[in-house]
Design an enzyme around this catalytic site. Structure first.
Site, short mmCIF file in Angstrom:
data_model
loop_
_atom_site.label_atom_id
_atom_site.label_comp_id
_atom_site.label_asym_id
_atom_site.label_seq_id
_atom_site.Cartn_x
_atom_site.Cartn_y
_atom_site.Cartn_z
N GLY A 1 -1.62 9.30 -11.82
CA GLY A 1 -2.94 8.87 -11.37
C GLY A 1 -3.60 7.90 -12.32
O GLY A 1 -2.92 7.29 -13.15
N ALA A 2 -4.93 7.74 -12.20
CA ALA A 2 -5.66 6.70 -12.92
C ALA A 2 -4.96 5.37 -12.66
O ALA A 2 -4.55 4.66 -13.58
CB ALA A 2 -5.77 7.00 -14.41
N SER B 1 -2.91 3.41 -18.03
CA SER B 1 -4.06 4.27 -17.73
C SER B 1 -4.83 4.59 -19.01
O SER B 1 -5.99 4.95 -18.96
CB SER B 1 -3.59 5.57 -17.09
N HIS C 1 0.77 0.33 -11.23
CA HIS C 1 1.22 1.33 -10.26
C HIS C 1 1.35 0.71 -8.85
O HIS C 1 2.31 0.97 -8.14
CB HIS C 1 0.21 2.48 -10.18
N GLN D 1 4.67 17.43 -20.28
CA GLN D 1 5.14 16.25 -21.01
C GLN D 1 4.17 15.80 -22.09
O GLN D 1 4.44 14.86 -22.83
CB GLN D 1 5.46 15.11 -20.05
P1 AMP Z 1 2.04 6.91 -15.30
O1 AMP Z 1 1.00 7.19 -14.27
O2 AMP Z 1 1.53 6.29 -16.55
O3 AMP Z 1 2.95 8.09 -15.52
O4 AMP Z 1 2.96 5.78 -14.67
C1 AMP Z 1 3.54 5.95 -13.40
C2 AMP Z 1 4.57 4.86 -13.21
O5 AMP Z 1 3.94 3.59 -13.30
C3 AMP Z 1 5.66 4.90 -14.31
O6 AMP Z 1 6.92 4.64 -13.72
C4 AMP Z 1 5.22 3.78 -15.22
O7 AMP Z 1 6.29 3.21 -15.95
C5 AMP Z 1 4.64 2.79 -14.23
N1 AMP Z 1 3.74 1.86 -14.91
C6 AMP Z 1 2.75 2.18 -15.78
N2 AMP Z 1 2.17 1.05 -16.26
C7 AMP Z 1 2.82 0.02 -15.68
C8 AMP Z 1 2.69 -1.40 -15.78
N3 AMP Z 1 1.79 -1.98 -16.57
N4 AMP Z 1 3.52 -2.17 -15.04
C9 AMP Z 1 4.45 -1.59 -14.23
N5 AMP Z 1 4.62 -0.28 -14.10
C10 AMP Z 1 3.82 0.52 -14.81
#
Ligand code: AMP
Length: 282
Positions: free
Chosen positions: A31-32, A189, A37, A61
């Site tokens: 989220g966020a 996020s 995303h 995690q």
């Molecule tokens: P998170 O919500 O931070 O766990 O991220 C969810 C997914 O979004 C993960 O696969 C991250 O690698 C991807 N993600 C986060 N930030 C970015 C970004 N700046 N560009 C592309 N993918 C991202």
């Protein structure tokens, strides 16, 4: 867009679609949501008929309880973003739904190979067990044909590929490009925790990576590392955890430029916020 909270409701929705041979994609998130995303959702939509996005702040995690506590959770905003993006299903389970015995920890481990304990794994012990266990549970719940992850979390993609191999799961893992702010900061996020000064100082991470990309052919590996680390160490408010030029498969530092899939990876604390970033070098 369907909003689903339980595994049984999710299966009831998806099973008929799977029987009708619809290709299902999963985009796991905490989220966020930001444009990074949304880029995963957009890529997924090109490759599957049904896109499921999960939003779950996975407690197992987090190695720092304060980080978990302050993790942003703007749920209404996230749902609107996903709806506007044309996402088909949002899966937002409770912690109990994913971990029935919570807070008693589940007692199982996945063999992720030696790279589990390098880089992020060294600074956040147990992090990749938590990540891969929740992704395994999400894959079991959704049974996607394909799942999309960001290269932003480079080691995470590798660990998930190892987990999929370990369980011989029939899901394709796709790594998607890093989306950046106009000035180069990788979207995250956690960026909302940066003060104005932190936000400026954080730019040194992408600048140091860009330096290595731009000079990779001309300069010695040791010179590249010395210069990149100096750029970061000279920036006020930034404390470097690691900067490495590694083999993208083993994550071990490369010793010469003939190595396959070289990647520069960095992690640092900027003010109170820990940020990671990376750039491919081939
Ligand atoms: P998170 O919500 O931070 O766990 O991220 C969810 C997914 O979004 C993960 O696969 C991250 O690698 C991807 N993600 C986060 N930030 C970015 C970004 N700046 N560009 C592309 N993918 C991202």
């Amino acid at each position: 867009m369907e909003i689903i909270h339980t595994i049984s409701a999710l299966k009831m929705l998806l099973t008929p679609l799977q029987k009708a041979d619809s290709k299902i994609a999963l985009v796991p998130t905490m989220g966020a949501l930001h444009k990074g995303h949304l880029s995963l959702i957009e890529i997924a939509q090109k490759q599957a008929q049904i896109v499921v996005c999960s939003i779950f702040v996975n407690p197992t995690q987090f190695t720092d309880p304060k980080d978990l506590e302050k993790y942003p959770r703007p749920l209404a905003h996230d749902i609107k973003m996903l709806d506007d993006a044309g996402c088909n299903v949002v899966f937002m389970p409770s912690v109990k739904e994913m971990y029935p015995s919570f807070p008693t920890p589940e007692n199982w481990l996945i063999d992720l190979g030696p790279a589990e304990f390098l880089l992020e794994g060294e600074f956040r012990r147990g992090h990749y067990q938590g990540v891969t266990q929740i992704v395994k549970k999400l894959f079991d719940a959704v049974q996607p044909d394909v799942a999309f992850f960001g290269q932003k979390d480079f080691q995470q993609v590798l660990m998930i590929k190892n987990m999929v191999k370990f369980f011989n799961m029939p899901v394709e893992i796709i790594s998607c490009p890093i989306i950046r702010e106009e000035d180069g900061l990788a979207m995250s996020s956690r960026n909302i925790h940066l003060s104005a000064a932190d936000r400026k100082n954080a730019l040194v991470l992408s600048s140091a990576l860009n330096y290595v990309v731009a000079h990779y052919q001309q300069e010695e590996l040791s010179t590249l590392l010395t210069k990149a680390k100096a750029m970061i160490n000279e920036t006020p408010g930034v404390v470097l955890d690691y900067f490495t030029i590694a083999d993208g498969e083993t994550l071990l530092p490369i010793e010469n430029k003939g190595a396959a899939h070289p990647v520069a990876l960095v992690a640092a604390k900027v003010g109170e916020t820990r940020l990671i970033d990376n750039m491919l070098l081939d």
